[in-house]
Write a protein that holds these residues in place. Structure first.
Motif, short mmCIF file in Angstrom:
data_model
loop_
_atom_site.label_atom_id
_atom_site.label_comp_id
_atom_site.label_asym_id
_atom_site.label_seq_id
_atom_site.Cartn_x
_atom_site.Cartn_y
_atom_site.Cartn_z
N ASP A 142 -17.09 5.51 5.72
CA ASP A 142 -17.79 4.60 4.81
C ASP A 142 -18.22 3.31 5.51
OD1 ASP A 142 -17.55 6.28 2.58
OD2 ASP A 142 -15.50 5.62 2.25
N SER A 143 -17.69 3.04 6.70
CA SER A 143 -18.06 1.84 7.42
C SER A 143 -18.37 2.21 8.88
CB SER A 143 -16.93 0.81 7.34
OG SER A 143 -17.33 -0.40 7.94
N THR A 144 -18.16 1.30 9.79
CA THR A 144 -18.56 1.47 11.19
C THR A 144 -17.53 2.28 11.96
OG1 THR A 144 -19.67 -0.66 11.08
CG2 THR A 144 -19.23 0.23 13.27
N LEU A 145 -18.03 3.13 12.85
CA LEU A 145 -17.19 3.83 13.81
C LEU A 145 -17.38 3.17 15.17
CD1 LEU A 145 -15.40 6.17 14.82
CD2 LEU A 145 -17.47 7.52 15.13
N THR A 194 -28.98 3.03 14.83
CA THR A 194 -29.30 1.87 15.66
C THR A 194 -28.34 1.81 16.84
OG1 THR A 194 -30.07 0.64 13.72
CG2 THR A 194 -29.56 -0.63 15.70
N LEU A 195 -28.93 1.78 18.04
CA LEU A 195 -28.14 1.66 19.27
C LEU A 195 -28.38 0.27 19.84
CD1 LEU A 195 -28.94 5.15 20.83
CD2 LEU A 195 -26.92 4.51 19.51
N HIS A 196 -27.33 -0.55 19.90
CA HIS A 196 -27.50 -1.94 20.34
C HIS A 196 -27.56 -2.06 21.86
CE1 HIS A 196 -27.09 -3.54 16.29
NE2 HIS A 196 -26.04 -2.76 16.12
N ALA A 197 -27.13 -1.03 22.57
CA ALA A 197 -27.20 -1.05 24.03
C ALA A 197 -27.93 0.20 24.51
CB ALA A 197 -25.79 -1.15 24.64
N THR A 198 -27.56 0.74 25.66
CA THR A 198 -28.29 1.83 26.29
C THR A 198 -27.80 3.18 25.80
OG1 THR A 198 -28.54 0.45 28.26
CG2 THR A 198 -28.91 2.82 28.53
N LEU A 199 -28.76 4.10 25.61
CA LEU A 199 -28.45 5.50 25.34
C LEU A 199 -28.69 6.26 26.63
CD1 LEU A 199 -27.83 7.98 23.57
CD2 LEU A 199 -30.25 8.05 22.97
N ARG A 200 -27.62 6.81 27.22
CA ARG A 200 -27.72 7.50 28.50
C ARG A 200 -27.47 8.99 28.26
NH1 ARG A 200 -27.52 5.60 33.56
NH2 ARG A 200 -26.82 3.59 32.79
N VAL A 201 -28.43 9.81 28.67
CA VAL A 201 -28.33 11.26 28.52
C VAL A 201 -28.40 11.87 29.92
CG1 VAL A 201 -29.34 13.31 27.48
CG2 VAL A 201 -29.46 11.12 26.28
N THR A 202 -27.32 12.53 30.35
CA THR A 202 -27.26 13.06 31.71
C THR A 202 -27.88 14.46 31.80
OG1 THR A 202 -25.04 13.93 31.28
CG2 THR A 202 -25.21 11.73 32.23
N GLY A 203 -27.90 15.20 30.71
CA GLY A 203 -28.48 16.54 30.73
C GLY A 203 -29.79 16.60 29.96
N ALA A 204 -30.26 17.81 29.74
CA ALA A 204 -31.51 18.01 28.99
C ALA A 204 -31.31 17.60 27.54
CB ALA A 204 -31.95 19.48 29.08
#
Length: 253
Positions: free
Chosen positions: A70-73, A92-102
């Protein structure tokens, strides 16, 4: 015969050492544990587990069915999601989203502000850009660049190798070709070809009957400017003289 007794404690129950309950422990109202609750085997909660303060899990948290927060994780360290993270609403992502694979996006990827790609952007299918494509550095296209509509290049288009334009190259303003324009086939110019004073034509200039050169055609071999109209008129007079001489010779015989 076993007897069942009900024990009521009006104050605290203190157990100094380990206690074993062979059946269920039922607590009808709120229970306060001043220290740690250790559960050696599986525990089943028939209703909600409410934690008002910070909770620390020293190993994995496994949730077999759906879980609702019900709130933030908040995750302070690395998190592994196996297999899928499904988000039905806005995220919403406040910093970087890093994806190492496809990564596969089944719908649209919308970026509201500037996006920086540190390596290659590879697009295997058709791509539609609804507004301008701005490239600040050098760009290499390993295959064809196909443009179906009008294209504006500001300021310079530089082509180092051979270029084929099929069918038409239309230039509305002044054009500078440095150093040479080579044309292997027939060329039609509508309406005017303007040649500066020092122009060299190799090997020949063929001018059809209805061609006008304004004001003069300069012939470098003669070192003078010869008016084309004068040349054509002199050629016409010479042909008439030859024709009249032929007629007189025939009449004398």
């Amino acid at each position: 015969m076993d007897s069942v007794y009900q024990l009521t404690l009006d104050s605290a129950l203190g157990v100094a050492s380990a206690a074993t309950l062979h059946t269920a422990l039922g607590v009808a109202s709120a229970a306060t544990l001043d220290s740690t609750l250790g559960v050696a085997s599986a525990a089943t909660l028939d209703s909600t587990l409410g934690v008002t303060g910070a909770a620390a899990l020293h190993t994995a948290l496994g949730v077999p069915p759906a879980a609702t927060l019900d709130s933030t994780l908040g995750v302070a360290c690395a998190a592994t999601l196996d297999p899928t993270l499904g988000i039905t609403g806005a995220a919403t992502l406040h910093a970087t989203l890093r994806v190492t694979g496809a990564a596969t996006l089944h719908a649209t990827l919308r970026v509201a502000s500037a996006a920086t790609l540190h390596a290659t952007l590879r697009v295997t299918g058709a791509t539609t850009l609804h507004t301008a494509l701005r490239v600040t550095g050098a760009t290499t296209l390993h295959t064809a660049l196909r443009v179906t509509g009008a294209t504006t290049l500001d300021p310079t288009l530089r082509v180092t190798g051979a270029t084929t334009l099929d069918p038409t190259l239309r230039v509305t303003g002044a054009t500078t070709l440095d150093p040479t324009l080579g044309i292997t086939g027939a060329t039609t110019l509508h309406p005017t070809l303007r040649v500066p004073p020092a122009a060299a034509l190799h090997p020949a200039l063929g001018v059809p009957p209805a061609a006008a050169l304004d004001p003069a055609l300069g012939v470098p071999a003669l070192g003078i400017a010869v008016d084309l109209a004068v040349l054509l008129l002199a050629r016409l007079v010479r042909r008439r003289r030859v024709s009249s001489c032929g007629r007189r010779g025939g009449e004398g015989h």
